[in-house]
Design an enzyme around this catalytic site. Structure first.
Site, short mmCIF file in Angstrom:
data_model
loop_
_atom_site.label_atom_id
_atom_site.label_comp_id
_atom_site.label_asym_id
_atom_site.label_seq_id
_atom_site.Cartn_x
_atom_site.Cartn_y
_atom_site.Cartn_z
N LEU A 88 -9.10 0.99 -3.42
CA LEU A 88 -8.73 1.10 -2.01
C LEU A 88 -9.95 1.59 -1.25
O LEU A 88 -10.59 2.57 -1.64
CB LEU A 88 -7.58 2.10 -1.82
CG LEU A 88 -6.15 1.61 -2.04
CD1 LEU A 88 -5.18 2.78 -1.83
CD2 LEU A 88 -5.79 0.46 -1.13
N ASP A 89 -10.31 0.91 -0.16
CA ASP A 89 -11.44 1.32 0.66
C ASP A 89 -11.19 2.70 1.26
O ASP A 89 -10.03 3.12 1.42
CB ASP A 89 -11.66 0.31 1.79
CG ASP A 89 -12.13 -1.04 1.27
OD1 ASP A 89 -12.72 -1.07 0.18
OD2 ASP A 89 -11.90 -2.05 1.97
N PRO A 90 -12.26 3.41 1.67
CA PRO A 90 -12.07 4.71 2.32
C PRO A 90 -11.18 4.64 3.56
O PRO A 90 -10.46 5.60 3.86
CB PRO A 90 -13.51 5.11 2.70
CG PRO A 90 -14.35 4.46 1.65
CD PRO A 90 -13.69 3.14 1.38
N ALA B 80 -8.58 2.87 3.89
CA ALA B 80 -7.21 2.52 3.49
C ALA B 80 -6.54 3.72 2.83
O ALA B 80 -7.20 4.54 2.18
CB ALA B 80 -7.22 1.34 2.53
#
Length: 308
Positions: free
Chosen positions: A46-48, A50
């Site tokens: 998960l991206d930062p 998200a």
């Protein structure tokens, strides 16, 4: 003499509700230290920017991570219409604008066209490798990045609402490899405008759901409690939780011993199970090995070294 591994032989899954601002690797490191586990990993970055469901595998559960990577994922996200960005999310610089704002009905109609198998070009700011280099590293260095379209599947897509003319809130269930940022970009273009993801949350990953996820700050608050406590064990799920769609087969102690030594087990005769493909072999309710069942024989694929 072999060196002893640092940490405890703790195995299982912890379903973390990842907050905004942290990388998935940050979360894994904190959970591993909290449980003092020897090994840790996660299933699906998960991206930062998200939030949401991030399953963290500890100990022997890390051997089941490859099977989680293929699992479907459910996301809720917000598309911001009228602004395209370099990263297809709110972090990037604005690269194009449009005065066009679609109606809710137009968004619903266009969204329906993305359900099923589609060809999707990943964002240039992604971890995909191009000639051995990460695409985002090339993009940040100012190099032109061309990524090929990949076939992904959107199983479900629905419009949750449009709080204002600039935004649409959407939920999808999708296959591995799907980029929500690409979907937001392509949906906007299909609507005659431009857009990017302004908010993103994963609400399910395979068998792991938002309802069973624990916020990271709440989990870290258990730091003063011993890992063996009830508070910890409540949030440590068995490693086989990730294998809920793989059939399980109880075996004898002799057969369990053979599998643990990497040897195959013959299951022939009247009592032979009617199975094929991957099978989870268990003994006294404990997972022994993931096996491949073919022509009456269980062959170990992943052996679990668990105390039972």
């Amino acid at each position: 003499m072999s060196r002893r591994k640092k940490g405890e032989a703790i195995s299982g899954w912890v379903v973390v509700d990842k907050p905004l601002g942290l990388t998935s690797t940050d979360v894994v490191s904190r959970v591993r230290r909290l449980f003092n586990a020897q090994k840790a990993g996660h299933a699906g970055t998960l991206d930062p920017l998200a939030s949401g469901v991030l399953p963290v595998a500890l100990g022997e559960a890390t051997k089941t991570v490859p099977f989680m990577l293929d699992a479907s994922k459910r996301y809720r996200f917000t598309v911001r219409f009228g602004e395209a960005t370099a990263t297809d999310d709110a972090e990037g610089v604005v690269t194009a604008t449009s005065p066009v704002r679609p109606s809710p009905g137009e968004v619903e109609a266009a969204l329906a066209r993305f359900v099923g198998e589609i060809d999707q070009v990943p964002p240039i700011y992604s971890a995909i490798k191009v000639d051995g280099e990460r695409a985002y590293d090339l993009a940040r260095a100012g190099e032109a990045v061309e990524l090929k379209a990949r076939r992904v599947t959107i199983h479900e897509a629905r419009l949750l609402g449009c709080p204002d003319a600039d935004h649409a809130e959407i939920e999808i269930l999708c296959s591995k490899g799907t980029y929500v940022r690409s979907l937001a970009r392509d949906l906007s273009l299909a609507l005659g405008t431009v857009g990017h993801v302004s908010a993103l949350r994963r609400v399910a990953h395979g068998p792991f759901r938002e309802e069973s996820a624990i916020p990271l700050d709440k989990l870290m608050a258990f730091g003063h409690i011993a890992p063996a406590s009830e508070a910890f064990s409540r949030h440590l799920l068995p490693l086989e939780t990730a294998l809920d769609d793989i059939p399980a087969l109880a075996i004898s102690s002799e057969d369990a011993s053979r599998l643990r030594q990497g040897q195959g087990v013959l299951l022939r005769g009247r009592d032979a199970p009617i199975l094929s493909g991957l099978v989870l072999a268990t003994h006294r309710g404990h997972p022994v090995a993931l096996t491949e069942y073919s022509q009456g024989e269980l062959k170990p694929v992943r052996v679990f070294n668990l105390d039972s």
